[in-house]
Design a protein around this motif. Structure first.
Motif, PDB file in Angstrom:
ATOM      1  N   ASN A 151       0.843  -1.188   0.000  1.00 48.94           N
ATOM      2  CA  ASN A 151       0.000   0.000   0.000  1.00 48.94           C
ATOM      3  C   ASN A 151       0.881   1.242   0.000  1.00 48.94           C
ATOM      4  O   ASN A 151       1.875   1.307   0.715  1.00 48.94           O
ATOM      5  N   ASP A 152       0.511   2.234  -0.826  1.00 46.79           N
ATOM      6  CA  ASP A 152       1.161   3.542  -0.752  1.00 46.79           C
ATOM      7  C   ASP A 152       0.075   4.606  -0.837  1.00 46.79           C
ATOM      8  O   ASP A 152      -1.104   4.307  -0.706  1.00 46.79           O
ATOM      9  N   GLU A 153       0.446   5.838  -1.062  1.00 46.23           N
ATOM     10  CA  GLU A 153      -0.526   6.930  -1.034  1.00 46.23           C
ATOM     11  C   GLU A 153      -1.544   6.884  -2.162  1.00 46.23           C
ATOM     12  O   GLU A 153      -2.640   7.413  -2.027  1.00 46.23           O
ATOM     13  N   LYS A 154      -1.202   6.268  -3.290  1.00 47.74           N
ATOM     14  CA  LYS A 154      -2.091   6.274  -4.454  1.00 47.74           C
ATOM     15  C   LYS A 154      -2.634   4.899  -4.836  1.00 47.74           C
ATOM     16  O   LYS A 154      -3.747   4.796  -5.335  1.00 47.74           O
ATOM     17  N   HIS A 155      -1.819   3.861  -4.649  1.00 37.38           N
ATOM     18  CA  HIS A 155      -2.181   2.532  -5.130  1.00 37.38           C
ATOM     19  C   HIS A 155      -1.844   1.472  -4.091  1.00 37.38           C
ATOM     20  O   HIS A 155      -1.071   1.709  -3.175  1.00 37.38           O
ATOM     21  N   THR A 209      -6.814   1.383  -6.312  1.00 37.80           N
ATOM     22  CA  THR A 209      -6.409   2.776  -6.356  1.00 37.80           C
ATOM     23  C   THR A 209      -7.192   3.532  -5.288  1.00 37.80           C
ATOM     24  O   THR A 209      -8.402   3.330  -5.149  1.00 37.80           O
ATOM     25  N   TRP A 210      -6.497   4.374  -4.536  1.00 39.29           N
ATOM     26  CA  TRP A 210      -7.182   5.170  -3.520  1.00 39.29           C
ATOM     27  C   TRP A 210      -8.066   6.217  -4.189  1.00 39.29           C
ATOM     28  O   TRP A 210      -7.680   6.831  -5.176  1.00 39.29           O
ATOM     29  N   PRO A 257      -9.437   9.591   1.203  1.00 37.33           N
ATOM     30  CA  PRO A 257      -8.898   8.962   2.419  1.00 37.33           C
ATOM     31  C   PRO A 257      -9.743   7.828   2.991  1.00 37.33           C
ATOM     32  O   PRO A 257      -9.260   7.079   3.837  1.00 37.33           O
ATOM     33  N   GLU A 263      -9.797  -0.851   8.866  1.00 32.59           N
ATOM     34  CA  GLU A 263      -9.452   0.571   8.739  1.00 32.59           C
ATOM     35  C   GLU A 263     -10.683   1.468   8.550  1.00 32.59           C
ATOM     36  O   GLU A 263     -10.532   2.657   8.304  1.00 32.59           O
TER      37      GLU A 263
END
Length: 93
Positions: free
Chosen positions: A7-11, A29-30, A33, A67
């Protein structure tokens, strides 16, 4: 076999790894939030019919529940599972 979550900020992705090799992968894809879009699920042809796609989806659902996130299933496989299983509605966007 184990499910690895990246997991990262975009994908992000969930991947089933068997003896160091990728057996199946689900990518997302995010979309802000609080939600993510499942956009692709792929199972290696040597592993078809073993329930790995469903295993990946359930890992994504567990992550969303933990989450407090929502999932938008644009991937045809993920959407079909959500359509058939009402017990997943709590994480459906």
């Amino acid at each position: 076999m184990e499910v690895v979550h990246k997991n990262d900020e975009k994908h992000g992705s969930f991947e089933v790894v068997d003896q160091g090799k990728s057996a199946a992968q689900m990518t997302y894809t995010w979309a802000g939030p609080t939600k993510f879009i499942i956009d692709h699920t792929e199972v290696n042809e040597n592993y078809t019919g073993k329930g790995l796609g469903k295993q990946l989806l359930m890992a994504a659902v567990a992550f969303a529940r933990k989450e407090h996130l929502k999932i938008l299933p644009l991937c045809p496989f993920a959407k079909s599972v959500f359509d058939k299983q009402a017990e997943l509605a709590d994480v459906l966007f």
